[in-house]
Design a protein around this motif. Structure first.
Motif, PDB file in Angstrom:
ATOM      1  N   THR A   1      -3.154   2.881   0.609  1.00 11.60           N
ATOM      2  CA  THR A   1      -3.098   1.540   1.211  1.00 11.60           C
ATOM      3  C   THR A   1      -2.800   0.469   0.176  1.00 11.60           C
ATOM      4  OG1 THR A   1      -4.697   2.226   2.891  1.00 11.60           O
ATOM      5  CG2 THR A   1      -4.335  -0.141   2.616  1.00 11.60           C
ATOM      6  N   MET A   2      -3.418   0.552  -0.975  1.00 11.08           N
ATOM      7  CA  MET A   2      -3.244  -0.483  -1.991  1.00 11.08           C
ATOM      8  C   MET A   2      -1.801  -0.599  -2.456  1.00 11.08           C
ATOM      9  SD  MET A   2      -6.095  -1.923  -2.127  1.00 11.08           S
ATOM     10  CE  MET A   2      -5.682  -3.022  -3.487  1.00 11.08           C
ATOM     11  N   SER A   3      -1.050   0.489  -2.365  1.00 10.71           N
ATOM     12  CA  SER A   3       0.342   0.442  -2.825  1.00 10.71           C
ATOM     13  C   SER A   3       1.185  -0.478  -1.946  1.00 10.71           C
ATOM     14  CB  SER A   3       0.947   1.843  -2.856  1.00 10.71           C
ATOM     15  OG  SER A   3       1.046   2.389  -1.546  1.00 10.71           O
TER      16      SER A   3
ATOM     17  N   VAL B   1       3.738  -6.423   0.526  1.00  8.06           N
ATOM     18  CA  VAL B   1       3.305  -7.332   1.595  1.00  8.06           C
ATOM     19  C   VAL B   1       1.837  -7.694   1.375  1.00  8.06           C
ATOM     20  CG1 VAL B   1       3.154  -7.670   4.084  1.00  8.06           C
ATOM     21  CG2 VAL B   1       4.859  -6.107   3.154  1.00  8.06           C
ATOM     22  N   PRO B   2       1.498  -8.990   1.384  1.00  2.29           N
ATOM     23  CA  PRO B   2       0.110  -9.386   1.126  1.00  2.29           C
ATOM     24  C   PRO B   2      -0.890  -8.842   2.142  1.00  2.29           C
ATOM     25  CG  PRO B   2       1.581 -11.247   0.861  1.00  2.29           C
ATOM     26  CD  PRO B   2       2.396 -10.145   1.461  1.00  2.29           C
ATOM     27  N   GLY B   3      -0.456  -8.640   3.393  1.00  5.96           N
ATOM     28  CA  GLY B   3      -1.401  -8.158   4.391  1.00  5.96           C
ATOM     29  C   GLY B   3      -0.768  -8.010   5.762  1.00  5.96           C
ATOM     30  N   ARG B   4      -1.615  -7.715   6.723  1.00  6.24           N
ATOM     31  CA  ARG B   4      -1.158  -7.461   8.087  1.00  6.24           C
ATOM     32  C   ARG B   4      -0.461  -8.669   8.687  1.00  6.24           C
ATOM     33  NH1 ARG B   4      -2.708  -8.365  13.335  1.00  6.24           N
ATOM     34  NH2 ARG B   4      -2.571  -6.605  14.814  1.00  6.24           N
ATOM     35  N   ALA B   5      -1.001  -9.859   8.481  1.00  9.18           N
ATOM     36  CA  ALA B   5      -0.434 -11.061   9.091  1.00  9.18           C
ATOM     37  C   ALA B   5       1.008 -11.280   8.643  1.00  9.18           C
ATOM     38  CB  ALA B   5      -1.293 -12.283   8.751  1.00  9.18           C
TER      39      ALA B   5
END
Length: 252
Positions: free
Chosen positions: A66-68, A73-77
């Motif tokens: 996940t961290m890769s 992309v900074p996150g889901r949003a």
């Protein structure tokens, strides 16, 4: 559930309009690309809806940690903005020589196809919610190009474009385009379940919805008209809206 943060507008726009590359360094060759991440997010949302979309699920689908993903992309949003613009895709032009009305009809059908192919887009298609990327901006510019020859005030052009968009979204709500998401919320795991459920319900409804009790509804129901929803219903409403716009334009 942890509170989701509002994405940084500048970062979202850089992702949408730029070509972000992995940071330089001597580390191992990146296992995924930004395009693969976005595509995986779309595939998950198409199959299971936005409720299950997470960076962890995307990472699992791609077979990476996940961290890769946060390298890209900074996150889901932020990912959701990329997914929406990617789902909109290129905007094919209307047939050569199309009138403004034919062009708007063409773009309305593109919008309907978007929601049909990607039902989750109905949840985020509210104007102003998704940042404008290259594909969504191209689509909007094409709509205003169709209206440009009419020499209407800018405010009226915007009102027409917004009306078409609102009609498409409203018509798709509760239709086949929205059935996948709504079906999951209602406990259906397969499209066939929904059809079987209604076939079962019809045997009971025929005893409840009678000609004597609901004569006007029954008169339409018994013709089978409710089974003919689809393109004809969508186009009927769209054409009536375009009729009204044409009448308004003619009145000046």
């Amino acid at each position: 559930m942890a509170e989701r943060k509002r994405p940084d507008a500048g970062r979202v726009l850089a992702l949408l309009w730029g070509t972000p590359a992995p940071p330089p360094g001597r580390g191992p060759r990146p296992k995924v690309t930004l395009e693969q991440i976005v595509r995986a997010g779309i595939d998950i949302a198409d199959a299971e809806g936005l409720d299950v979309l997470s960076m962890r699920r995307v990472a699992e689908r791609l077979g990476v940690g996940t961290m890769s993903l946060y390298t890209y992309v900074p996150g889901r949003a932020e990912l959701l903005h990329l997914m929406y613009d990617r789902a909109v895709g290129p905007t094919p032009p209307p047939p050569e020589g199309a009138t403004w009305r034919q062009a708007l009809r063409h773009y309305a059908h593109l919008g309907r196809d978007l929601h049909h192919d990607h039902p989750w887009t109905l949840s985020v298609a509210t104007p102003g919610l998704m940042m404008m990327g290259p594909n969504t901006t191209t689509r909007a510019d094409a709509v205003y190009a169709a209206l440009s020859p009419l020499n209407l005030p800018a405010a009226r052009q915007a009102a027409i474009a917004d009306s078409i968009d609102a009609y498409v979204r409203g018509a798709c709500q509760g239709s086949g385009a929205d059935l996948t998401r709504a079906g999951r919320d209602g406990g259906f795991t397969d499209p066939d379940d929904y059809e079987h459920w209604w076939n079962e319900a019809t045997t009971h409804l025929t005893d409840l919805i009678t000609r004597q009790r609901f004569p006007h509804l029954y008169a339409v129901w018994e013709t089978g008209a409710f089974e003919e929803y689809g393109d004809s219903t969508f186009d009927y409403g769209l054409d009536r809206l375009l009729d009204g716009i044409a009448h308004d334009i003619a009145d000046g």
